[in-house]
Scaffold this motif. Structure first.
Motif, PDB file in Angstrom:
ATOM      1  N   UNK A  47       0.867  -1.178   0.000  1.00  0.00           N
ATOM      2  CA  UNK A  47       0.000   0.000   0.000  1.00  0.00           C
ATOM      3  C   UNK A  47       0.904   1.228   0.000  1.00  0.00           C
ATOM      4  N   UNK A  48       0.578   2.191  -0.855  1.00  0.00           N
ATOM      5  CA  UNK A  48       1.389   3.408  -0.997  1.00  0.00           C
ATOM      6  C   UNK A  48       0.499   4.604  -0.637  1.00  0.00           C
ATOM      7  N   UNK A  49       0.763   5.210   0.518  1.00  0.00           N
ATOM      8  CA  UNK A  49      -0.100   6.285   1.041  1.00  0.00           C
ATOM      9  C   UNK A  49       0.395   7.644   0.564  1.00  0.00           C
ATOM     10  N   UNK A  50      -0.426   8.334  -0.187  1.00  0.00           N
ATOM     11  CA  UNK A  50       0.007   9.601  -0.794  1.00  0.00           C
ATOM     12  C   UNK A  50       0.871   9.316  -2.001  1.00  0.00           C
ATOM     13  N   UNK A  51       0.350   8.510  -2.912  1.00  0.00           N
ATOM     14  CA  UNK A  51       1.169   7.963  -4.006  1.00  0.00           C
ATOM     15  C   UNK A  51       1.502   9.001  -5.069  1.00  0.00           C
ATOM     16  N   UNK A  52       0.765  10.113  -5.108  1.00  0.00           N
ATOM     17  CA  UNK A  52       1.073  11.159  -6.087  1.00  0.00           C
ATOM     18  C   UNK A  52       1.047  10.628  -7.509  1.00  0.00           C
ATOM     19  N   UNK A  53       2.143  10.858  -8.232  1.00  0.00           N
ATOM     20  CA  UNK A  53       2.223  10.442  -9.630  1.00  0.00           C
ATOM     21  C   UNK A  53       2.500   8.940  -9.785  1.00  0.00           C
ATOM     22  N   UNK A  54       2.636   8.225  -8.687  1.00  0.00           N
ATOM     23  CA  UNK A  54       2.733   6.767  -8.751  1.00  0.00           C
ATOM     24  C   UNK A  54       4.128   6.205  -8.961  1.00  0.00           C
TER      25      UNK A  54
END
Lengths: 243, 243
Positions: A47-54
């Motif tokens: 899980x990536x929290x605050x993933x933005x542009x990925x």
């Protein structure tokens, strides 16, 4: 609800011009330190929290994650993230991290890069991440270092003998900071290292490692302008383990 | 060998005039925070590293420690410690903490108040304390906070808008600092929070709690001159557990 600055068109345009926005992880100064804190990725649900542009979500997929779910509040960030992602193990969801619920035991790894200092309620996030992880899972995140973030507007000053120094005020006064960074009135939250580590421990985490980012000698040879970074750390990276 | 400044007569005379030297723990600003990190004392064998005048050693004995051994390099400090100690469970030994060996598994509690920043080799001390503790034992210590200690001479500066700020330089450049504190040429060692916590973990400790000392609201009412303490922490307190 968390402040929604990343969907402000002027902010988004400015942020999109940052080296890390244009060129991804290779242009992200603290990325080698972040990567060094990550456990093995292969086969893990992440899980990536605050993933933005990925960028980080895609990197996790490229490095063998079984699945990656990136969460972000910004529709404009997620639109580009989706556009730039081919890997079917990566998905994105729009969510306010301040009120996010995650399924219990749904991940072996939670990461977050430079997002959690936007949250008012750090304890809630620590508990949410802890519950989302299986026992044996890992949590690795970066935030603005509180030395850097204590004062709303970063400021360099001259000492009595003419040396360049970083001004620190209000380190021990935690809470809301309103700063002009790209756009005016960006809201973030200052908390001390002690508060972060004690809160994470109270949530059930074991401390694994801390990195107060500084450039390496090799980086300083290539980037002499980074010498000021030795005066005060800009990034704090934390690795934790759920027993 | 560690620098031997506490037996310098001028330094000793100056240090002896400090409120904490004259009046003991009740005049030691960070003592309530330190005490809050201590585990139950009763029946424990305790070691006090850098015991100075013995205030903490005596407090441990008064609170039920089975035995307390205080170590210090300074003969002049120990002479007064012995003179002021009646309790037979307390003993003092003169030793250089830089090269100290402790019997394995000889204590349930190791404490150290404002001493370890004088040591060049923090990793050796972490390993020594870990070996001296029984499994289940605790290690609680205070040092100068690295925000305070990064710059050899603490300095307040004015920001562009005339606010009082603390100047920080060289936080990420660890090592020897020579400062003029009571006497000229006092040698201490700056290390970051990350280095301390990562070194302690590598030695086998589990992190329990961190306190970046700040005055409480009640203390600020009584001591308005302590408001500057909110700008930058002077003391770092760390509690660890040997699993």
């Amino acid at each position: 609800m968390a402040q929604h600055i990343y969907d402000d068109p002027a902010f988004f345009a400015g942020y999109s011009e940052f080296p890390r926005s244009r060129d991804g992880l290779s242009a992200t100064s603290e990325w080698p330190a972040f990567r060094a804190l990550l456990p093995p990725i292969a086969g893990k649900r992440a899980i990536d929290l605050g993933c933005g542009f990925g960028q980080l979500s895609r990197w996790l997929a490229e490095n063998g994650a079984a699945s990656v779910i990136g969460y972000d509040l910004s529709a404009m960030m997620l639109e580009r993230a989706v556009r730039e992602t081919r890997d079917p193990v990566v998905s994105y969801r729009r969510a306010d991290l301040e009120t996010l619920d995650l399924p219990a035991g749904s991940a072996e790894l939670v990461v977050s890069s430079m997002a959690l200092h936007y949250l008012a309620d750090f304890a809630r996030m620590a508990a949410t991440v802890h519950a989302a992880l299986v026992p044996g899972g890992d949590f690795v995140f970066s935030v603005e270092h509180p030395i850097y973030a204590a004062r709303a507007e970063p400021e360099w000053v001259d000492t009595a003998d003419g040396e360049r120094a970083f001004a620190i005020t209000g380190y021990s006064t935690e809470g809301r900071r309103v700063t002009n960074w790209i756009a005016e009135g960006v809201v973030k939250y200052h908390r001390t290292i002690a508060t972060m580590l004690n809160t994470l421990r109270a949530a059930g985490f074991e401390f694994t490692a801390l990195d107060e980012w500084r450039p390496t000698s090799a980086e300083l040879e290539q980037r002499p302008d980074w010498h000021d970074e030795l005066h005060r750390p800009m990034f704090l990276l934390v690795a934790l383990h759920r027993p």
